[in-house]
Design an enzyme around this catalytic site. Sequence first.
Site, PDB file in Angstrom:
ATOM      1  N   ARG A  36       0.807  -1.258  -0.173  1.00  0.00           N
ATOM      2  CA  ARG A  36       0.048  -0.296   0.092  1.00  0.00           C
ATOM      3  C   ARG A  36       1.053   1.523  -0.341  1.00  0.00           C
ATOM      4  O   ARG A  36       0.101   1.856  -0.701  1.00  0.00           O
ATOM      5  CB  ARG A  36      -0.822  -0.291   1.162  1.00  0.00           C
ATOM      6  CG  ARG A  36      -2.125  -0.970   1.082  1.00  0.00           C
ATOM      7  CD  ARG A  36      -3.310  -1.243   1.818  1.00  0.00           C
ATOM      8  NE  ARG A  36      -3.774  -1.670   1.229  1.00  0.00           N
ATOM      9  CZ  ARG A  36      -5.683  -1.782   2.651  1.00  0.00           C
ATOM     10  NH1 ARG A  36      -4.751  -2.369   3.465  1.00  0.00           N
ATOM     11  NH2 ARG A  36      -6.411  -2.789   1.667  1.00  0.00           N
ATOM     12  N   LYS A 197     -20.062 -18.262   0.761  1.00  0.00           N
ATOM     13  CA  LYS A 197     -21.758 -17.951   1.479  1.00  0.00           C
ATOM     14  C   LYS A 197     -21.975 -17.449   0.264  1.00  0.00           C
ATOM     15  O   LYS A 197     -21.928 -16.503  -0.320  1.00  0.00           O
ATOM     16  CB  LYS A 197     -20.953 -18.221   2.898  1.00  0.00           C
ATOM     17  CG  LYS A 197     -20.430 -18.961   3.253  1.00  0.00           C
ATOM     18  CD  LYS A 197     -21.122 -18.320   4.794  1.00  0.00           C
ATOM     19  CE  LYS A 197     -21.274 -19.223   5.963  1.00  0.00           C
ATOM     20  NZ  LYS A 197     -21.356 -18.740   7.590  1.00  0.00           N
ATOM     21  N   GLY A 354     -12.105  -9.689  -1.140  1.00  0.00           N
ATOM     22  CA  GLY A 354     -11.734 -10.595  -0.061  1.00  0.00           C
ATOM     23  C   GLY A 354     -10.083 -11.956  -0.530  1.00  0.00           C
ATOM     24  O   GLY A 354      -9.283 -11.026  -0.403  1.00  0.00           O
ATOM     25  N   GLY A 377     -13.419  -4.178   0.745  1.00  0.00           N
ATOM     26  CA  GLY A 377     -14.711  -4.027   0.536  1.00  0.00           C
ATOM     27  C   GLY A 377     -15.420  -3.017  -0.679  1.00  0.00           C
ATOM     28  O   GLY A 377     -16.500  -2.993  -0.814  1.00  0.00           O
TER      29      GLY A 377
HETATM   30  P1  AMP Z   1     -15.275 -15.547   0.319  1.00  0.00           P
HETATM   31  O1  AMP Z   1     -14.278 -14.980   1.074  1.00  0.00           O
HETATM   32  O2  AMP Z   1     -16.043 -15.495  -0.431  1.00  0.00           O
HETATM   33  O3  AMP Z   1     -14.406 -15.328  -1.199  1.00  0.00           O
HETATM   34  O4  AMP Z   1     -15.136 -17.084   0.667  1.00  0.00           O
HETATM   35  C1  AMP Z   1     -13.478 -17.453   0.617  1.00  0.00           C
HETATM   36  C2  AMP Z   1     -13.387 -19.273   1.162  1.00  0.00           C
HETATM   37  O5  AMP Z   1     -14.454 -20.053   0.614  1.00  0.00           O
HETATM   38  C3  AMP Z   1     -11.596 -19.652   1.848  1.00  0.00           C
HETATM   39  O6  AMP Z   1     -11.113 -19.145   2.864  1.00  0.00           O
HETATM   40  C4  AMP Z   1     -11.935 -21.305   0.584  1.00  0.00           C
HETATM   41  O7  AMP Z   1     -11.622 -22.177   1.635  1.00  0.00           O
HETATM   42  C5  AMP Z   1     -13.683 -21.119   0.730  1.00  0.00           C
HETATM   43  N1  AMP Z   1     -14.338 -22.121   0.655  1.00  0.00           N
HETATM   44  C6  AMP Z   1     -14.677 -22.258  -1.148  1.00  0.00           C
HETATM   45  N2  AMP Z   1     -14.770 -23.057  -1.480  1.00  0.00           N
HETATM   46  C7  AMP Z   1     -15.123 -23.333  -0.994  1.00  0.00           C
HETATM   47  C8  AMP Z   1     -16.105 -25.031  -0.923  1.00  0.00           C
HETATM   48  N3  AMP Z   1     -16.648 -26.101  -1.369  1.00  0.00           N
HETATM   49  N4  AMP Z   1     -16.408 -25.475   0.691  1.00  0.00           N
HETATM   50  C9  AMP Z   1     -15.702 -24.305   2.042  1.00  0.00           C
HETATM   51  N5  AMP Z   1     -15.251 -23.665   1.807  1.00  0.00           N
HETATM   52  C10 AMP Z   1     -14.757 -22.811   0.431  1.00  0.00           C
END
Ligand code: AMP
Length: 397
Positions: A36, A197, A354, A377
Site C-alpha cells: 500500500r 457463502k 476478499g 470492501g
Molecule cells: P470469500 O471470502 O467469500 O471469497 O470465501 C473464500 C473462502 O471460501 C476460502 O477460504 C475458501 O477456502 C472457501 N471455500 C471455497 N470453496 C469452498 C468449498 N467448496 N467448501 C468450503 N469452503 C470453500
Amino acid sequence: MAFRTLNDADVEGKRVLVRVDFNVPMKERVVSDDTRLRSALPTIQDLQIRGAKVILLSHFDRPKGERVASMSLAPVAPALGKLLGSKVTFANDCVGAPAQSAIAAMGPGDVLLLENTRFHPGEQKNDPALARRMADLGDLFMLDAFSVTHRAHASTTGIAHYLPSYAGKAMARELEHLQKALGEPRHPVLAVVGGAKVSTKIDLLQNLVEEVDMLCVGGGMANTFLHALGKPVGASLCEKDLAFTANAIMAAAKTAGCQVLLPIDVVVAQKFEAGVSSRTCSLDEVGDKDMILDAGPKSVAVLKTAMDTARTVIWNGPLGAFELSPFAAATDAAALYCADLTRAGKLVSVAGGGDTVSALNKAGAADGFSFISTAGGAFLQWMEGKALPGVDVLKIK
Ligand code: AMP
C-alpha cells in the site's frame, strides 16, 4: 465517469492533503508488507516534483476514536521515507497544533505524515467539524485510495466538501480499470464468483445477473445453488435456507439473458483438511458424508470455453477451498487460463475482493490479469453496483 485528477491541479507551492490507505500489515511495529505504501508513491512523487507540500492522511486499524499507542502511524513514516528516498516527517495528530506547526515548517517537495485519523471519534462519524479542521490544513485535497471509498468518513468524503478535490494517480488508475470491466465493458462479459457463502454475496449476484452475459458460480456458494436445483450436497458447506434466494437469482438471470454456469462435476472429500483422500465425481454421485471442496475438470473446461468467448472477465472469490491442497486445482487452472487469454490480448480481466488476490497469487496468475484490485470492501460494493461515496465526491457534476 468523469472526475478531476492530479493532472488537472495546479499544485506548485500548495499544501496538498492526500488521503492514502496506510492501513498496512505490521509485525512488532514494523511494516511487514509495503504494497500500500508503494501504490501511493506515484502520486507523492509527482506532487514532490511539482513543488507541492505533501501532507498524508490515513487511518490505521480500529482505535474507535481513542488514542491507542499500538495503532500509531509513526512506524510508517520511516518505511515510506525509505521507499521515497527522502525524509518523511511525522506529526502526532492529524489536526490542531502538532499538524499546524509541522506544516508551517514544510518547504516545496516535503512530505509529512499525520497521525491516525481514527484517533478522533469524528472520523468515522464523518463529523463536519473534524472535516473542517482537516481541510483547514490544506489548499487542495486528493483522494488516492480506492479501498476507502465505500466509507463516508471525515478524511475521505468530509474534507471534499471544503476543498477542491481530485483523484490521485492510483485512484484514477483503479477507476479507469473498473470502468472498463463493468462501467463500459466490451461484451460478452463473464463474471466468475466463488467463495464460501451466498449470504455475503446476494447483492453482488443480483446486480451481476443484470449486467453481465455469463455468470459462473463456484466455491462453497455453488453448493447452495446445486441444492436449490435438487442435487445432493452431502456434508458440504451449504446454506439450505437460501435455496429460495438462489432460485430467484437464477430466474432473474434467465429474464436478463444471463447464462449461469454451475459446476457439472466436483471434487469431494470427507474431511476439510489438506492432503486428505479425495475423488472427482458427477453431481449425482455426491454421498451423504462427502464435502464438495472444488469444481471438477469438466466444470473447468466449461468455464474455459466461456472465457474463450468473453471479451471481459470480472472475478471475485475462489472456485474451491484453495488454501488446502489439492482443492486449489480448479481455481489455479481457470485463473492461469484467464491470465493467458489476457496476455494474448483476447480479453480484459479484473479481479479483486476478499481472498481473491491471495488465490490468484497462489495460482501464479495475478501478473497476467489486466488489473487486480486490493480494495476488498470497496471492490465488492462496486461489484454490487452501489454508489461509492468517495468516488462520488470526485465526479465532475
Ligand atoms: P470469500 O471470502 O467469500 O471469497 O470465501 C473464500 C473462502 O471460501 C476460502 O477460504 C475458501 O477456502 C472457501 N471455500 C471455497 N470453496 C469452498 C468449498 N467448496 N467448501 C468450503 N469452503 C470453500
